[in-house]
Design a protein around this motif. Structure first.
Motif, PDB file in Angstrom:
ATOM      1  N   ILE A 240      49.277  24.760  40.721  1.00 59.76           N
ATOM      2  CA  ILE A 240      49.064  26.188  40.964  1.00 59.76           C
ATOM      3  C   ILE A 240      47.664  26.552  40.473  1.00 59.76           C
ATOM      4  O   ILE A 240      47.346  26.339  39.302  1.00 59.76           O
ATOM      5  CB  ILE A 240      50.089  27.049  40.208  1.00 59.76           C
ATOM      6  CG1 ILE A 240      51.522  26.644  40.550  1.00 59.76           C
ATOM      7  CG2 ILE A 240      49.864  28.535  40.502  1.00 59.76           C
ATOM      8  CD1 ILE A 240      52.578  27.274  39.650  1.00 59.76           C
ATOM      9  N   VAL A 241      46.841  27.085  41.338  1.00 64.46           N
ATOM     10  CA  VAL A 241      45.535  27.609  40.924  1.00 64.46           C
ATOM     11  C   VAL A 241      45.617  29.129  40.878  1.00 64.46           C
ATOM     12  O   VAL A 241      45.938  29.782  41.880  1.00 64.46           O
ATOM     13  CB  VAL A 241      44.405  27.155  41.867  1.00 64.46           C
ATOM     14  CG1 VAL A 241      43.127  27.943  41.587  1.00 64.46           C
ATOM     15  CG2 VAL A 241      44.131  25.668  41.692  1.00 64.46           C
ATOM     16  N   ASP A 242      45.368  29.681  39.708  1.00 58.24           N
ATOM     17  CA  ASP A 242      45.305  31.121  39.527  1.00 58.24           C
ATOM     18  C   ASP A 242      43.886  31.566  39.868  1.00 58.24           C
ATOM     19  O   ASP A 242      42.956  31.386  39.086  1.00 58.24           O
ATOM     20  CB  ASP A 242      45.657  31.463  38.072  1.00 58.24           C
ATOM     21  CG  ASP A 242      45.635  32.968  37.794  1.00 58.24           C
ATOM     22  OD1 ASP A 242      45.019  33.705  38.587  1.00 58.24           O
ATOM     23  OD2 ASP A 242      46.212  33.393  36.782  1.00 58.24           O
ATOM     24  N   ASP A 243      43.738  32.142  41.059  1.00 62.60           N
ATOM     25  CA  ASP A 243      42.420  32.575  41.536  1.00 62.60           C
ATOM     26  C   ASP A 243      42.318  34.098  41.542  1.00 62.60           C
ATOM     27  O   ASP A 243      41.573  34.670  42.345  1.00 62.60           O
ATOM     28  CB  ASP A 243      42.167  32.024  42.949  1.00 62.60           C
ATOM     29  CG  ASP A 243      40.811  31.343  43.062  1.00 62.60           C
ATOM     30  OD1 ASP A 243      40.175  31.101  42.033  1.00 62.60           O
ATOM     31  OD2 ASP A 243      40.394  31.041  44.198  1.00 62.60           O
ATOM     32  N   ILE A 244      43.039  34.729  40.646  1.00 63.54           N
ATOM     33  CA  ILE A 244      43.131  36.184  40.644  1.00 63.54           C
ATOM     34  C   ILE A 244      41.784  36.833  40.339  1.00 63.54           C
ATOM     35  O   ILE A 244      41.369  37.767  41.023  1.00 63.54           O
ATOM     36  CB  ILE A 244      44.218  36.639  39.657  1.00 63.54           C
ATOM     37  CG1 ILE A 244      45.594  36.304  40.249  1.00 63.54           C
ATOM     38  CG2 ILE A 244      44.117  38.134  39.356  1.00 63.54           C
ATOM     39  CD1 ILE A 244      46.740  36.406  39.273  1.00 63.54           C
ATOM     40  N   GLN A 245      41.079  36.340  39.324  1.00 58.41           N
ATOM     41  CA  GLN A 245      39.770  36.910  38.994  1.00 58.41           C
ATOM     42  C   GLN A 245      38.621  36.132  39.620  1.00 58.41           C
ATOM     43  O   GLN A 245      37.585  36.709  39.961  1.00 58.41           O
ATOM     44  CB  GLN A 245      39.571  36.986  37.482  1.00 58.41           C
ATOM     45  CG  GLN A 245      38.325  37.755  37.076  1.00 58.41           C
ATOM     46  CD  GLN A 245      38.292  38.084  35.593  1.00 58.41           C
ATOM     47  OE1 GLN A 245      37.839  37.289  34.781  1.00 58.41           O
ATOM     48  NE2 GLN A 245      38.770  39.266  35.232  1.00 58.41           N
ATOM     49  N   MET A 246      38.770  34.835  39.809  1.00 57.82           N
ATOM     50  CA  MET A 246      37.656  34.016  40.292  1.00 57.82           C
ATOM     51  C   MET A 246      37.659  33.813  41.804  1.00 57.82           C
ATOM     52  O   MET A 246      36.729  33.213  42.349  1.00 57.82           O
ATOM     53  CB  MET A 246      37.672  32.655  39.592  1.00 57.82           C
ATOM     54  CG  MET A 246      37.486  32.756  38.093  1.00 57.82           C
ATOM     55  SD  MET A 246      35.972  33.638  37.658  1.00 57.82           S
ATOM     56  CE  MET A 246      36.427  34.296  36.042  1.00 57.82           C
ATOM     57  N   GLY A 247      38.682  34.311  42.483  1.00 62.46           N
ATOM     58  CA  GLY A 247      38.721  34.197  43.928  1.00 62.46           C
ATOM     59  C   GLY A 247      37.944  35.300  44.623  1.00 62.46           C
ATOM     60  O   GLY A 247      37.235  36.086  43.999  1.00 62.46           O
ATOM     61  N   CYS A 248      38.075  35.356  45.963  1.00 56.15           N
ATOM     62  CA  CYS A 248      37.400  36.362  46.790  1.00 56.15           C
ATOM     63  C   CYS A 248      35.890  36.318  46.605  1.00 56.15           C
ATOM     64  O   CYS A 248      35.212  37.354  46.600  1.00 56.15           O
ATOM     65  CB  CYS A 248      37.942  37.757  46.501  1.00 56.15           C
ATOM     66  SG  CYS A 248      39.727  37.909  46.765  1.00 56.15           S
ATOM     67  N   GLY A 249      35.353  35.113  46.389  1.00 57.23           N
ATOM     68  CA  GLY A 249      33.910  34.923  46.377  1.00 57.23           C
ATOM     69  C   GLY A 249      33.233  35.005  45.036  1.00 57.23           C
ATOM     70  O   GLY A 249      32.014  34.842  44.943  1.00 57.23           O
ATOM     71  N   ARG A 250      33.976  35.227  43.965  1.00 59.27           N
ATOM     72  CA  ARG A 250      33.352  35.427  42.657  1.00 59.27           C
ATOM     73  C   ARG A 250      32.491  34.244  42.230  1.00 59.27           C
ATOM     74  O   ARG A 250      31.420  34.413  41.650  1.00 59.27           O
ATOM     75  CB  ARG A 250      34.447  35.716  41.622  1.00 59.27           C
ATOM     76  CG  ARG A 250      34.015  35.820  40.174  1.00 59.27           C
ATOM     77  CD  ARG A 250      32.936  36.847  39.920  1.00 59.27           C
ATOM     78  NE  ARG A 250      33.251  38.193  40.341  1.00 59.27           N
ATOM     79  CZ  ARG A 250      32.416  39.222  40.237  1.00 59.27           C
ATOM     80  NH1 ARG A 250      31.202  39.024  39.713  1.00 59.27           N
ATOM     81  NH2 ARG A 250      32.747  40.425  40.665  1.00 59.27           N
ATOM     82  N   THR A 251      32.925  33.014  42.506  1.00 61.57           N
ATOM     83  CA  THR A 251      32.153  31.837  42.095  1.00 61.57           C
ATOM     84  C   THR A 251      31.229  31.327  43.195  1.00 61.57           C
ATOM     85  O   THR A 251      30.501  30.359  42.983  1.00 61.57           O
ATOM     86  CB  THR A 251      33.081  30.697  41.651  1.00 61.57           C
ATOM     87  OG1 THR A 251      33.854  30.260  42.771  1.00 61.57           O
ATOM     88  CG2 THR A 251      34.005  31.143  40.525  1.00 61.57           C
TER      89      THR A 251
END
Length: 423
Positions: A240-251
């Motif tokens: 499971i990758v928690d991409d809640i804060q780092m998703g949607c282009g953040r990185t």
């Protein structure tokens, strides 16, 4: 900046003591646009917080606002539970065509509720249902949310203590470089899995952040993430990758795990997926994991149709042209890295290191109280930044992806001044 004392009486007398961000920013905000916020006295603040990562496209983004206003003015459905609506269809089609298909990601989409912790809870529940096991492995300094299941896989002692009951069925393992590179990756984890006397129940899943935001901007190497995916596959555990804060282009890339070349079994997404700061979250998973019975996991506000509208508009506006947004974010990230290098060079005796990816960065101070002092001085100078890390020792930079180079430079100069003036 001269700030008159705002009237905070109603907040202090009526609102719970649990409030936190407002204590560091003692003013009353009134409006916001792009990367700037304004209080009711007209003072202007450059925002390097972006709603804790919920405003990747800035405050009141005009394109998304127009789509939302048009939808509301035609009396589009606002509350729809999990009913089929035109707004949901438009989002799903945009998400499939713009995000999933170009990346060859096979995921089914679940709307578990409006917040990030709702997505995490559904991911954990699904993993346990699929594997028929209870144990979940997480990592040191992880943060996955404030509900009980999410807290059980969160590392921060202060946040865990708030649960008030034992947090069970979660086992922490060392995050990348937690042991300063002194041991090979996953040697402890795999030894426990191999040893019938270790006391580790066979886990259903492993949950991980590619960059630990609340944990102090700890960046996992792509190699480490690939090894983790391999361990999960060999030991029959879901990743499971928690991409809640780092998703949607953040990185940089839309999903933060893309750089590592892995395909997690389950992905949680929230915060900036709505594009406009409205509550919305997704739990994505491989089709063979879709073993839910109808209504087995539900919630009254899992169908936030205005959020579907702005989410679809955000995808079409910023992600439909391939890698343009990713390239812009990486360029802005290089601008931040250069400025932080200069700040560290100027304050070598006081700063342990800086680290980050894309447009998420942190400066770790040797004096653990220094970060809070820097954030306080930055606010006085008109810059909004927060702290992170287990003891609040890291100044965290989280500007909008749409911030201009000039705005970014302005904020970084203010940050350098705040560091200098708190020495």
């Amino acid at each position: 900046m001269t700030i008159t004392q705002p009237d905070l009486s109603v907040f202090e007398t009526l609102e719970s003591e649990v409030r936190s961000y407002c204590r560091g920013w003692p003013t009353v905000f009134d409006r916001a646009q792009g990367s700037r916020m304004f209080d009711e006295d007209g003072h202007e603040y450059l925002d390097f917080f972006a709603g804790a990562g919920s405003l990747n496209y800035g405050h009141n983004n005009p394109v998304l606002k127009r789509a939302l206003i048009d939808y509301l003015e035609r009396d589009g459905v606002v509350h729809g539970l999990d009913m089929s609506t035109s707004a949901k269809r438009a989002f799903l089609e945009a998400f499939q065509n713009i995000i999933l298909r170009p990346r060859d990601l096979p995921y089914k989409v679940m709307f578990p509720g409006p917040t990030g912790t709702n997505a995490v809870e559904s991911a954990l529940k699904l993993a346990r249902k699929v594997k028929g096991r209870e144990s979940i492995v997480s990592f040191t300094n992880a943060f996955h949310g404030m509900s009980l299941g999410s807290l059980a896989v969160t590392g921060n002692a202060f946040k865990r203590a708030g649960a008030g009951i034992p947090l069970v069925h979660g086992t922490p393992m060392p995050f990348d470089n937690y042991l300063d590179g002194q041991t090979p990756d996953f040697i402890w984890f795999e030894r426990l899995l191999q040893d019938q006397g270790s006391g580790l129940n066979q886990p259903a899943a492993v949950i991980v952040e590619t960059v630990q935001g609340e944990g102090g901007i700890n960046v996992a190497r792509a190699e480490w993430l690939r090894k983790l995916a391999d361990v999960c596959e060999r030991w029959d555990m879901l990743l499971i990758v928690d991409d809640i804060q780092m998703g949607c282009g953040r990185t940089g890339a839309f999903f933060s795990f893309e750089e590592a070349g892995i395909t997690p079994d389950i992905v949680t997404v929230s915060k900036s997926i709505s594009g406009y700061g409205m509550p919305m979250s997704l739990c994505l998973f491989k089709p063979e994991l879709d073993v839910w019975e109808p209504g087995e996991h539900n919630g009254t506000f899992r169908g936030n149709n205005p959020a579907f509208v702005t989410a679809a508009a955000a995808l079409e506006t910023y992600w439909s042209d391939g890698s343009a947004m990713e390239k812009q974010t990486r360029a802005r990230g290089e601008q931040v890295e250069q400025a932080l290098t200069a700040i560290v060079d100027e304050n070598r005796a006081e700063i342990k290191e800086f680290r980050g990816r894309g447009l998420v960065w942190g400066i770790e101070f040797l004096d653990k109280d220094r970060a809070s002092a820097v954030a306080k001085r930055a606010f006085e100078l008109g810059l909004l930044i927060e702290t992170s890390g287990p003891e609040g020792e890291v100044v965290k930079l989280l500007p909008a992806l749409t911030i201009t180079p000039d705005e970014l430079d302005e904020g970084l100069r203010t940050l350098a001044r705040a560091v200098r003036e708190t020495a």
